[in-house]
Enzyme design. Structure first.
Site, PDB file in Angstrom:
ATOM      1  CB  ILE A  15      66.059 -18.924 -16.927  1.00 50.58           C
ATOM      2  CG1 ILE A  15      66.725 -17.480 -16.887  1.00 50.58           C
ATOM      3  CG2 ILE A  15      66.662 -19.306 -18.659  1.00 50.58           C
ATOM      4  CD1 ILE A  15      68.086 -17.415 -16.681  1.00 50.58           C
ATOM      5  N   GLY A  36      70.540 -26.978 -24.358  1.00 45.78           N
ATOM      6  CA  GLY A  36      70.559 -26.481 -22.926  1.00 45.78           C
ATOM      7  C   GLY A  36      69.653 -25.048 -22.808  1.00 45.78           C
ATOM      8  CB  VAL A  37      69.963 -22.140 -20.538  1.00 44.16           C
ATOM      9  CG1 VAL A  37      71.481 -21.860 -20.633  1.00 44.16           C
ATOM     10  CG2 VAL A  37      69.287 -21.052 -20.035  1.00 44.16           C
ATOM     11  CG  ASP A  38      72.791 -20.642 -26.663  1.00 43.33           C
ATOM     12  OD1 ASP A  38      72.267 -19.603 -26.896  1.00 43.33           O
ATOM     13  OD2 ASP A  38      73.720 -21.146 -27.364  1.00 43.33           O
ATOM     14  CB  SER A 121      80.647 -22.785 -17.324  1.00 42.97           C
ATOM     15  OG  SER A 121      81.111 -21.893 -18.481  1.00 42.97           O
ATOM     16  N   GLY A 123      76.569 -26.849 -17.748  1.00 39.93           N
ATOM     17  CA  GLY A 123      75.971 -28.058 -18.527  1.00 39.93           C
ATOM     18  C   GLY A 123      76.881 -28.705 -19.445  1.00 39.93           C
ATOM     19  CE1 TYR A 125      79.989 -24.838 -24.075  1.00 40.65           C
ATOM     20  CE2 TYR A 125      80.808 -22.851 -23.248  1.00 40.65           C
ATOM     21  CZ  TYR A 125      80.209 -23.577 -24.470  1.00 40.65           C
ATOM     22  OH  TYR A 125      80.167 -22.920 -25.441  1.00 40.65           O
TER      23      TYR A 125
END
Length: 182
Positions: A15, A36-38, A121, A123, A125
């Site tokens: 992304i 993760g993506v964050d 959410s 991953g 989460y």
């Protein structure tokens, strides 16, 4: 209704490399980066993103905040905090749907025409991908039926397996009968 579905695409990839007006970050409540993506978004955007996130002061679950994209191809990052999965008994579906709606509201307010979402959410989460995808597609489709902006929404999945789930759920959406996504 069918026009709304035609404005949605699914891709597999990173992304942080998408050339869209805004990417959505599956953030934690501090907005100060994580895994993760964050973490990937924070690393790719550079240190100015963290500086701006510090100024914002956090974000509650189900809401969204917008920042610049800095070193990303995207002009903006819309940060949203998804719910932690507790077996579906802690209002997770409503909160996850609110993540998509609030991100799209910010997109519209900021004249964002193209936006990409990760699988929020799913991953660390722990939200099951099938259930999260149904919420994502329902929420985005409902928004697009009622709003002209953004003109294009992309679900960017990290894996081919997740992309297949999104494609299947999107394909099951029947705009003529307004049937529910399975």
């Amino acid at each position: 209704m069918s026009g709304a579905i035609e404005r949605i695409a699914v891709v597999t990839g990173d992304i942080t490399r998408l050339a869209v007006d805004a990417i959505v970050n599956a953030a934690n409540e501090s907005l100060l980066g994580g895994g993760g993506v964050d973490g990937a978004i924070h690393r790719a955007a550079g240190p100015k993103l963290l500086d701006e996130c510090r100024e914002i002061g956090g974000c509650p679950t189900g809401e969204a905040r917008i920042t610049g994209g800095y070193e990303l191809a995207a002009r903006y990052v819309i940060h949203t905090v998804g719910p932690v999965w507790h077996g579906g008994t802690a209002d997770e579906s409503r909160l996850l749907g609110a993540c998509y709606s609030d991100a799209l509201r910010l997109a519209k307010q900021n004249a964002i025409e193209t936006i990409a979402f990760p699988a929020i959410s799913t991953g660390v989460y722990g939200y099951p991908i099938e259930a999260a995808t149904v919420v994502a597609v329902r929420s985005v489709a409902a928004w697009l039926v009622a709003n002209e902006a953004p003109r294009a929404v992309t679900f960017c999945c990290f894996s081919a397996r997740d992309s297949a789930v999104y494609q299947r759920v999107l394909g099951a959406f029947n705009p003529r009968t307004r049937a529910r996504v399975p």
